[in-house]
Design an enzyme around this catalytic site. Structure first.
Site, PDB file in Angstrom:
ATOM      1  N   HIS A  54      23.685  15.979  13.464  1.00 38.03           N
ATOM      2  CA  HIS A  54      23.754  16.257  12.021  1.00 38.03           C
ATOM      3  C   HIS A  54      24.101  17.719  11.794  1.00 38.03           C
ATOM      4  O   HIS A  54      24.161  18.497  12.749  1.00 38.03           O
ATOM      5  CB  HIS A  54      22.485  15.817  11.282  1.00 38.03           C
ATOM      6  CG  HIS A  54      21.223  16.547  11.671  1.00 38.03           C
ATOM      7  ND1 HIS A  54      20.664  16.461  12.923  1.00 38.03           N
ATOM      8  CD2 HIS A  54      20.405  17.368  10.953  1.00 38.03           C
ATOM      9  CE1 HIS A  54      19.556  17.183  12.960  1.00 38.03           C
ATOM     10  NE2 HIS A  54      19.376  17.751  11.783  1.00 38.03           N
ATOM     11  N   HIS A  56      22.696  20.332  10.286  1.00 37.10           N
ATOM     12  CA  HIS A  56      21.742  21.441  10.188  1.00 37.10           C
ATOM     13  C   HIS A  56      22.020  22.537  11.226  1.00 37.10           C
ATOM     14  O   HIS A  56      22.336  22.262  12.378  1.00 37.10           O
ATOM     15  CB  HIS A  56      20.302  20.942  10.342  1.00 37.10           C
ATOM     16  CG  HIS A  56      19.771  20.264   9.111  1.00 37.10           C
ATOM     17  ND1 HIS A  56      18.674  19.437   9.118  1.00 37.10           N
ATOM     18  CD2 HIS A  56      20.218  20.293   7.826  1.00 37.10           C
ATOM     19  CE1 HIS A  56      18.453  18.991   7.890  1.00 37.10           C
ATOM     20  NE2 HIS A  56      19.378  19.489   7.082  1.00 37.10           N
ATOM     21  N   ASP A  58      20.199  24.495  12.896  1.00 41.32           N
ATOM     22  CA  ASP A  58      19.429  24.524  14.150  1.00 41.32           C
ATOM     23  C   ASP A  58      19.851  23.388  15.099  1.00 41.32           C
ATOM     24  O   ASP A  58      19.194  23.157  16.117  1.00 41.32           O
ATOM     25  CB  ASP A  58      17.916  24.505  13.885  1.00 41.32           C
ATOM     26  CG  ASP A  58      17.435  23.225  13.239  1.00 41.32           C
ATOM     27  OD1 ASP A  58      18.156  22.693  12.355  1.00 41.32           O
ATOM     28  OD2 ASP A  58      16.344  22.746  13.601  1.00 41.32           O
ATOM     29  N   HIS A  59      20.950  22.731  14.760  1.00 41.97           N
ATOM     30  CA  HIS A  59      21.527  21.722  15.662  1.00 41.97           C
ATOM     31  C   HIS A  59      23.005  22.000  15.962  1.00 41.97           C
ATOM     32  O   HIS A  59      23.581  21.373  16.843  1.00 41.97           O
ATOM     33  CB  HIS A  59      21.368  20.311  15.070  1.00 41.97           C
ATOM     34  CG  HIS A  59      19.931  19.890  14.992  1.00 41.97           C
ATOM     35  ND1 HIS A  59      19.375  18.963  15.836  1.00 41.97           N
ATOM     36  CD2 HIS A  59      18.919  20.332  14.200  1.00 41.97           C
ATOM     37  CE1 HIS A  59      18.082  18.829  15.560  1.00 41.97           C
ATOM     38  NE2 HIS A  59      17.785  19.648  14.565  1.00 41.97           N
ATOM     39  N   HIS A 111      17.504  11.867   6.886  1.00 42.64           N
ATOM     40  CA  HIS A 111      17.200  13.294   7.099  1.00 42.64           C
ATOM     41  C   HIS A 111      18.364  14.118   6.547  1.00 42.64           C
ATOM     42  O   HIS A 111      18.167  15.067   5.787  1.00 42.64           O
ATOM     43  CB  HIS A 111      16.983  13.542   8.584  1.00 42.64           C
ATOM     44  CG  HIS A 111      16.686  14.962   8.936  1.00 42.64           C
ATOM     45  ND1 HIS A 111      15.504  15.591   8.607  1.00 42.64           N
ATOM     46  CD2 HIS A 111      17.427  15.896   9.580  1.00 42.64           C
ATOM     47  CE1 HIS A 111      15.542  16.836   9.035  1.00 42.64           C
ATOM     48  NE2 HIS A 111      16.702  17.057   9.632  1.00 42.64           N
ATOM     49  N   ASP A 130      17.028  14.482  14.390  1.00 44.26           N
ATOM     50  CA  ASP A 130      15.824  14.661  13.571  1.00 44.26           C
ATOM     51  C   ASP A 130      15.481  13.407  12.772  1.00 44.26           C
ATOM     52  O   ASP A 130      14.869  13.496  11.703  1.00 44.26           O
ATOM     53  CB  ASP A 130      16.009  15.840  12.610  1.00 44.26           C
ATOM     54  CG  ASP A 130      15.985  17.177  13.333  1.00 44.26           C
ATOM     55  OD1 ASP A 130      15.762  17.191  14.557  1.00 44.26           O
ATOM     56  OD2 ASP A 130      16.187  18.210  12.662  1.00 44.26           O
ATOM     57  N   HIS A 168      13.103  17.916  18.315  1.00 40.74           N
ATOM     58  CA  HIS A 168      12.042  18.930  18.214  1.00 40.74           C
ATOM     59  C   HIS A 168      10.785  18.520  18.984  1.00 40.74           C
ATOM     60  O   HIS A 168      10.507  17.329  19.133  1.00 40.74           O
ATOM     61  CB  HIS A 168      11.625  19.144  16.748  1.00 40.74           C
ATOM     62  CG  HIS A 168      12.657  19.807  15.894  1.00 40.74           C
ATOM     63  ND1 HIS A 168      12.717  21.173  15.719  1.00 40.74           N
ATOM     64  CD2 HIS A 168      13.666  19.284  15.172  1.00 40.74           C
ATOM     65  CE1 HIS A 168      13.731  21.464  14.905  1.00 40.74           C
ATOM     66  NE2 HIS A 168      14.329  20.336  14.556  1.00 40.74           N
TER      67      HIS A 168
HETATM   68 ZN   LIG Z   1      17.519  18.686  10.879  1.00 39.50          ZN
END
Ligand SMILES: [Zn+2]
Length: 239
Positions: A54, A56, A58-59, A111, A130, A168
């Site tokens: 996805h 985001h 942090d990905h 998400h 996530d 995570h």
């Molecule tokens: Zn995420």
């Protein structure tokens, strides 16, 4: 296939998937570049793919620097184009190869609106970003409880020994919530103890399995989307 977890940022995992036969290696959801490139260098592998679940940051945050360093190709859902260059946009049913292994793409929105998973059927493993966590699920930023309920039921319907790789290390907080919301479940209580011990030793709690999630994940065990919605909002404020 060999799988390595690279812990980055506070609690993210970047997963390295390596096919020893072809030498190809994929990094799933590289938040940052340097620790991923270091981990690959330490193994002597060559990074050939980035796979994003996805958009985001942090990905996807390491995409550009990893591609610049390795020339790897970036595969992602269309939504990732807002933050990164993408070489291969994929959607439901598309096939993605890493060496001799092949994943089928699942669209599992909630998400984020375009969130996907990579399911390696023959290898018995799925990378869910996530959407699902060990004993938990992702927050509903761009979708509904109905969508999340359908996603979790779809994952939980896979063969019981399929390994689930999440984005995570949230298992301890999720286990505490599960023990609170499902107090009569002895498997939850036993897993909480195991997870507490692992985290005390600073050890990873992933991957999880379909069987473990069916037995201990309150969001998987929710009887309907309404129950999932209630659990999700309770969890949002659970301390
Ligand atoms: Zn995420």
């Amino acid at each position: 296939m060999e799988i390595i977890a690279v812990p980055v940022l506070t609690d993210n995992y970047v997963w390295l998937i390596h096919d020893p036969t072809s030498g190809q290696t994929a990094a799933v959801d590289p938040s940052v570049a340097e620790p991923v490139l270091d981990a690959v260098a330490a193994t002597g592998w060559r990074l050939s793919h980035v796979l994003n679940t996805h958009w985001h940051q942090d990905h996807t945050g390491g995409n550009a620097a990893i591609q610049a360093a390795t020339g790897c190709s970036i595969t992602a859902p269309a939504e990732a184009e807002r933050v990164s260059k993408v070489d291969h946009i994929v959607a439901e049913g598309d096939r993605v190869r890493v060496g001799n292994a092949e994943a089928v793409v699942w669209e599992i929105p909630a998400h984020t609106a375009g969130h996907i998973a990579y399911y390696f059927e023959e290898e018995g493993m799925i990378f869910v970003g996530d959407t699902m966590f060990a004993m938990g699920c992702g927050r509903l930023f761009e979708g509904t409880a109905e969508q999340m309920y359908a996603n979790l039921q779809r994952i939980a319907a896979l063969p019981s020994d399929v390994r689930i790789y999440c984005g995570h290390e949230y298992t301890l907080a999720n286990a505490r919530f599960a023990a609170h919301s499902d107090p009569g479940n002895s498997e939850v209580a036993a897993r909480l103890k195991r997870v507490e011990q692992l985290r005390l030793e600073n050890k990873i709690t992933l991957p999880t399995t379909v069987a473990e999630e069916r037995a201990t994940n309150p969001f998987v065990r929710a009887s309907d989307a309404q129950t999932l919605a209630r659990l999700r909002s309770e969890k949002d404020s659970f301390r």
